[in-house]
Design a protein around this motif. Structure first.
Motif, PDB file in Angstrom:
ATOM      1  N   GLY A  77       0.749  -0.999  -0.511  1.00  0.00           N
ATOM      2  CA  GLY A  77      -0.314  -0.170  -0.013  1.00  0.00           C
ATOM      3  C   GLY A  77       1.003   1.727  -0.136  1.00  0.00           C
ATOM      4  O   GLY A  77       0.827   2.735  -0.783  1.00  0.00           O
ATOM      5  N   LEU A  81       0.704   4.591  -2.969  1.00  0.00           N
ATOM      6  CA  LEU A  81       0.799   5.403  -2.048  1.00  0.00           C
ATOM      7  C   LEU A  81       2.284   6.677  -2.608  1.00  0.00           C
ATOM      8  O   LEU A  81       1.852   7.846  -2.466  1.00  0.00           O
ATOM      9  CB  LEU A  81       0.502   5.624  -0.171  1.00  0.00           C
ATOM     10  CG  LEU A  81      -0.471   5.082  -0.054  1.00  0.00           C
ATOM     11  CD1 LEU A  81      -0.738   4.991   1.752  1.00  0.00           C
ATOM     12  CD2 LEU A  81      -1.951   6.626  -0.627  1.00  0.00           C
ATOM     13  N   GLU A 110      -4.498   1.532  -6.677  1.00  0.00           N
ATOM     14  CA  GLU A 110      -3.559   2.278  -5.170  1.00  0.00           C
ATOM     15  C   GLU A 110      -5.520   2.559  -4.498  1.00  0.00           C
ATOM     16  O   GLU A 110      -4.607   2.491  -3.260  1.00  0.00           O
ATOM     17  CB  GLU A 110      -4.012   3.627  -6.379  1.00  0.00           C
ATOM     18  CG  GLU A 110      -3.569   4.711  -5.031  1.00  0.00           C
ATOM     19  CD  GLU A 110      -3.267   6.421  -6.064  1.00  0.00           C
ATOM     20  OE1 GLU A 110      -2.533   6.990  -4.898  1.00  0.00           O
ATOM     21  OE2 GLU A 110      -4.424   5.953  -5.834  1.00  0.00           O
ATOM     22  N   SER A 114      -5.158   1.304  -0.439  1.00  0.00           N
ATOM     23  CA  SER A 114      -4.690   2.215   0.788  1.00  0.00           C
ATOM     24  C   SER A 114      -6.033   2.046   1.124  1.00  0.00           C
ATOM     25  O   SER A 114      -5.623   1.692   2.864  1.00  0.00           O
ATOM     26  CB  SER A 114      -5.455   4.019   0.439  1.00  0.00           C
ATOM     27  OG  SER A 114      -4.252   4.248  -0.713  1.00  0.00           O
ATOM     28  N   VAL A 153      -3.206   8.165   5.407  1.00  0.00           N
ATOM     29  CA  VAL A 153      -3.996   7.509   4.105  1.00  0.00           C
ATOM     30  C   VAL A 153      -5.675   8.401   4.517  1.00  0.00           C
ATOM     31  O   VAL A 153      -6.082   8.281   3.661  1.00  0.00           O
ATOM     32  CB  VAL A 153      -4.819   5.856   4.778  1.00  0.00           C
ATOM     33  CG1 VAL A 153      -5.902   5.177   3.844  1.00  0.00           C
ATOM     34  CG2 VAL A 153      -3.070   5.229   4.621  1.00  0.00           C
TER      35      VAL A 153
END
Length: 659
Positions: A77, A81, A110, A114, A153
């Motif tokens: 992740g 990111l 993505e 996330s 996030v």
């Protein structure tokens, strides 16, 4: 003008964070350069690159446990990111999107990762602060890092959702979560949406900048350290110890007495440590209440080099020929934790970042024994017995072949060295009455199969393993030279032994001293004889058996199947596995010289292991090591179960089954 101001502020904030990050990383790199060299870490570039890909990018070792799944999603992740953040920053300052950032496929991947990151840190927080497993400590730092990741996030989601609402476009299948946030924010005014977008953007940047600052100053240094640790992992046999140069008269200290005397790779282990605690919950010393935690040992190394590093750099800058700092046994390590280790390598097997704990402990023992001359009375007695009689019990060398009895077993002297195989009996099977039965059983098997073998008899010396693992490298190398001289006298090219410790040192460590041979453990050799049809187990043994994996046979040499193959070949035996078996097996407590040391702590390791065998409901526990045999018999008695659980070596059971 507002975008220009934003750009300037971003450069100042993010640039400062990058500078502080780079400065700290560079400083910690300079600390590694102060340490001892390790030239063995630069060979096999292809294998090293493969290890990096499989274990860093593929997270194979991390995924060896269910809890590693969360880390896998956090890792990947974050990679996505990084690309998303590049576009996020460019859009908020320059108001255009980077090429890849408009691809529906990319946006979907993505967003999914996330969300996985967000779920993973929530689970991690619950696990750390609510469930509180033994291996995870409830530190402020751990919680703060989870908070920062969550902030990164969440602010990304909200700011992107606000931007989507401002544009009046609510995405599609490729951004379901952000689209939902955008629709939720849509009723707000344009100025309100702009405010939310900008506030979340700057909170996002501050969280990233703070995280950058903390990475090299916290346990998250493993994000950098683990990358290199997997590339520079050991490609020699597992558990093989580093040879000391005892002929260099300029060396005044042996082992590690100051932090910079560790090698750079040993100190890199500290940077790589994730503090996950896998080593902690697999260490038999820790589990039995002894003052040793492999995790804390590694972390104390890191803390010590970070604390002492500035002083050492000053000494180096001043042109000092020899760097000096506080002794590690004054405030860093204790004698008790160093002696508590059984060298079983459960910590190394469990570690997701390829840390190597055992060599560290042996180096500390070497300092205590060879430089300080500090040992416990029982260890001192072991060294004395080895020096006088070449065995840890101090029994006369003349009795070394007494186990033979009436068996028609020849010595190498009698056959003038013409036997194909040397049966190296080892100390335990030569002198201990219970273990002598293993030597006798194996000799009968070899005779039944028509194997051309001989023993050394009274000429046999200790293999030296106990001395080496207890830190006495001088004594170990003395035995090595004696044994090599005897082996060369008789032209020994093939060795068989029932002792995994002798097997390991002959096979993996004697080559450093110029001797190489085909070395077999008795279970390997017997399994080979069965496969070739030279042995056929026929007598039924109607027993339920569980098998205990010896550390030096299993984790050190990856021999798990041969003993089980033999047991499954014996008619009537029903094999049941302990919960901790194969590479996760628990040590019996004898390794690392533990057989000959007083054992402290809340529990005895062999008692714990015997209880695990009893829990299977088995009638017999099988071993493949004479030291394990002794420890498990004692452990069974301590559990009051000697009538319910018999202990036999696999070789003894095979001998019983052969007509």
């Amino acid at each position: 003008m507002w975008y220009i101001i934003q750009g300037i502020v971003f450069v100042l904030v993010f640039g400062t964070a990058l500078y502080l990050f780079g400065t700290a990383v560079r400083q910690r790199y300079l600390y590694l350069k102060l340490a001892a060299p390790d030239p063995t870490r630069f060979d096999k570039p292809g294998q090293r690159l493969k290890s990096f890909v499989v274990n860093v990018l593929g997270q194979r070792k991390v995924l060896a446990e269910p809890s590693g799944l969360g880390h896998f999603f956090i890792f990947w992740g974050f990679l996505f990111l990084v690309f998303g953040d590049l576009d996020f920053i460019v859009y908020h300052i320059l108001r255009f999107h980077l090429p890849w950032a408009t691809s529906p496929v990319y946006l979907f991947i993505e967003e999914m990762f996330s969300w996985f990151v967000l779920v993973a840190i929530i689970v991690a927080a619950i696990r750390r602060y609510v469930l509180r497993p033994m291996r995870v400590e409830q530190t402020f730092e751990g919680g703060f890092i989870l908070f920062l990741i969550g902030t990164i996030v969440v602010t990304y989601f909200i700011a992107t959702g606000a931007d989507m609402a401002l544009a009046g476009s609510y995405g599609g299948w490729y951004s379901p979560g952000v689209s939902l946030i955008a629709r939720w924010l849509a009723p707000l005014s344009k100025s309100g949406l702009l405010a939310i977008s900008e506030i979340c953007f700057w909170l996002h940047i501050l969280a990233i900048s703070t995280f950058l600052y903390f990475i090299p100053r916290s346990k998250h240094m493993h994000m950098i350290g683990a990358l290199f640790n997997w590339y520079f992992k050991k490609y020699e046999p597992a558990g093989k110890l580093r040879k000391l140069d005892l002929e260099d008269e300029s060396i005044e200290e042996f082992g590690v007495g100051q932090i910079q005397q560790f090698t750079w790779k040993q100190l890199l282990d500290g940077y790589a440590c994730t503090e996950c605690g896998r080593c902690h919950i697999n260490c038999p010393a820790t589990l039995s209440g002894k003052p040793l935690s492999p995790k804390h040992l590694i972390l104390k190394m890191k803390e010590a080099i970070v604390a002492e590093g500035p002083q050492l750099l000053q000494q180096k800058a001043a042109g000092a020929e020899t760097l000096s700092t506080h002794p590690v046994f004054e405030g860093v390590f204790t004698d008790e934790e160093v002696w508590a280790c059984t060298t079983c390598r459960a910590c190394e097997e469990a570690c997701p970042v390829a840390n190597e704990h055992v060599q560290d402990i042996i180096d500390l023992r070497r300092y205590l024994v060879l430089t300080e001359g500090k040992t416990s009375p029982e260890v001192t007695k072991v060294f004395s017995n080895l020096e006088r009689q070449s065995n840890e019990w101090g029994i006369s060398k003349r009795e070394r072949a007494a186990w033979v009895g009436d068996l028609p077993v020849k010595t190498m002297e009698e056959v003038e060295g013409k036997a194909e195989y040397l049966f190296f009996v080892g100390t335990a099977a030569s002198y201990d009455q219970r273990n002598q039965k293993i030597a006798q059983a194996f000799a009968r098997i070899l005779l039944a199969a028509g194997v051309d073998f001989a023993i050394l008899g009274t000429e046999e010396e200790s293999d030296g393993d106990s001395a080496r693992r207890l830190g006495n490298e001088f004594l170990y190398q003395e035995f090595v030279q004696r044994n090599i001289e005897i082996f060369q006298t008789y032209g020994v090219k093939k060795i068989i032994t029932t002792d995994p410790h002798a097997f390991n040192t002959f096979k993996n460590e004697y080559p450093d001293f110029g001797f190489e041979a085909e070395v077999y453990h008795s279970t390997q050799f017997a399994a080979k004889l069965i496969q070739e049809g030279k042995l056929k187990p026929t007598n039924r043994i109607e027993k339920r058996i569980t098998y205990h994996d010896s550390c030096y046979l299993g984790r050190y040499n990856d021999i798990y199947d041969a003993p089980r193959f033999i047991l499954e070949a014996i008619p009537g035996l029903e094999l049941v596995e302990m919960e901790r078996s194969r590479n996760k097996s628990m040590c019996c407590g004898a390794g690392g010289g533990g057989m000959f040391k007083e054992e402290g702590g809340a529990s005895r390791i062999n008692v714990m292991r015997a209880k695990q065998a009893l829990d299977t409901g088995a009638e017999v526990v099988g071993t493949a090591c004479p030291y394990c045999m002794t420890m498990l018999i004692d452990g069974t008695k301590a559990n009051g179960a000697e009538e319910r659980l018999e202990t036999f070596d696999v070789i003894e059971l095979l001998a019983q089954s052969i007509a």
